[in-house]
Design an enzyme around this catalytic site. Structure first.
Site, PDB file in Angstrom:
ATOM      1  N   GLU A  41       0.847  -1.191   0.000  1.00 58.07           N
ATOM      2  CA  GLU A  41       0.000   0.000   0.000  1.00 58.07           C
ATOM      3  C   GLU A  41       0.883   1.242   0.000  1.00 58.07           C
ATOM      4  OE1 GLU A  41      -2.793   2.492   3.110  1.00 58.07           O
ATOM      5  OE2 GLU A  41      -2.746   0.304   3.302  1.00 58.07           O
ATOM      6  N   ARG A  45       0.180  10.420   0.406  1.00 56.82           N
ATOM      7  CA  ARG A  45       0.478  11.505   1.343  1.00 56.82           C
ATOM      8  C   ARG A  45       1.609  12.399   0.869  1.00 56.82           C
ATOM      9  NH1 ARG A  45       0.824   8.058   7.012  1.00 56.82           N
ATOM     10  NH2 ARG A  45      -1.089   6.835   6.732  1.00 56.82           N
ATOM     11  N   THR A  69      -4.697   6.007   1.833  1.00 52.43           N
ATOM     12  CA  THR A  69      -5.077   7.386   2.127  1.00 52.43           C
ATOM     13  C   THR A  69      -5.859   7.981   0.962  1.00 52.43           C
ATOM     14  OG1 THR A  69      -2.925   7.513   3.277  1.00 52.43           O
ATOM     15  CG2 THR A  69      -4.283   9.468   3.318  1.00 52.43           C
ATOM     16  N   LYS A 129     -11.158  -1.829   6.296  1.00 50.66           N
ATOM     17  CA  LYS A 129      -9.967  -1.505   7.075  1.00 50.66           C
ATOM     18  C   LYS A 129     -10.438  -1.061   8.465  1.00 50.66           C
ATOM     19  CE  LYS A 129      -6.307   2.020   7.260  1.00 50.66           C
ATOM     20  NZ  LYS A 129      -5.528   2.994   6.474  1.00 50.66           N
TER      21      LYS A 129
END
Length: 216
Positions: A41, A45, A69, A129
């Site tokens: 993953e 960011r 994210t 998640k």
């Protein structure tokens, strides 16, 4: 649609990667794959994140690269366009969920309460998640959800370590965990890919019995 948990069922841990320099993406991914962690993953960011996803998708055939994210419909489109094979969000809204459902790739929307889990189940989403895992109740909380909501399956992320991961992986409603302990900042700064590979190998060795599918 394939479940995120089905993309690399042998992998117990999803490394959660923050990449500052896209040039590091390929050697880092190769080290993780060599260590037995193909599901990667890359968090959105940093300005380098999408270029990192593109590079890994193009140059590391053993990797199953995803984007984390993801917090907007635009982020969904950008990540899929860059080659992400799965998507992860820290939370969800109806607008974001619509974009995730329409993306064509498996995804894990973030939850931290039973109400959020029920709302996703109403939309036909069973893979989630659990974030932030340790702060939101950890292993005891997920164990409590397994009884009333057995159809929900989780990838807990947030504060999980090599020491705490086995307790999560022992739960019947956990498919994998997300973590960063195999990516220590000093190793990344030194580009010590051999150390990353060694730590990844230790994480990969955590795989216990794969939970049986829940009967419908």
């Amino acid at each position: 649609m394939t479940s995120v948990f089905g993309l690399a069922p042998e992998s117990p841990v999803v490394p959660v990667v923050v990449i500052e320099d896209a040039a590091d993406a390929v050697p880092l991914a190769r080290a993780l794959v060599a260590g037995g962690l193909p599901l990667i993953e890359v968090t959105l960011r940093t300005p380098a994140a999408l270029d990192a996803v593109r590079a890994i998708a193009a140059e590391v055939p053993g990797a199953v690269v995803g984007a984390g994210t993801v917090v907007s419909a635009a982020g969904v489109a950008d990540a899929v366009g860059a080659g992400a094979r799965f998507l992860v969000s820290p939370g969800w809204t109806e607008r974001l969920l619509d974009a995730l459902l329409g993306s064509g790739v498996p995804f894990l929307p973030g939850v931290s309460t039973a109400s959020e889990v029920v709302a996703l189940l109403e939309r036909g989403v069973e893979d989630m998640k659990f974030f932030p895992a340790e702060a939101a109740g950890g292993v005891p909380y997920l164990k409590s959800l397994a009884g009333p909501l057995p159809q929900a399956r989780f990838c807990p992320t947030g504060g999980i370590s090599l020491a705490s991961a086995p307790a999560y992986l022992s739960l019947p409603n956990v498919g994998c965990v997300g973590g960063t302990w195999m990516l220590p900042p000093d190793a990344l700064a030194a580009r010590d890919w051999a150390r990353v590979e060694s730590l990844a190998r230790g994480a990969a060795a955590l795989r216990g019995p794969v939970p049986a599918p829940v009967s419908r």
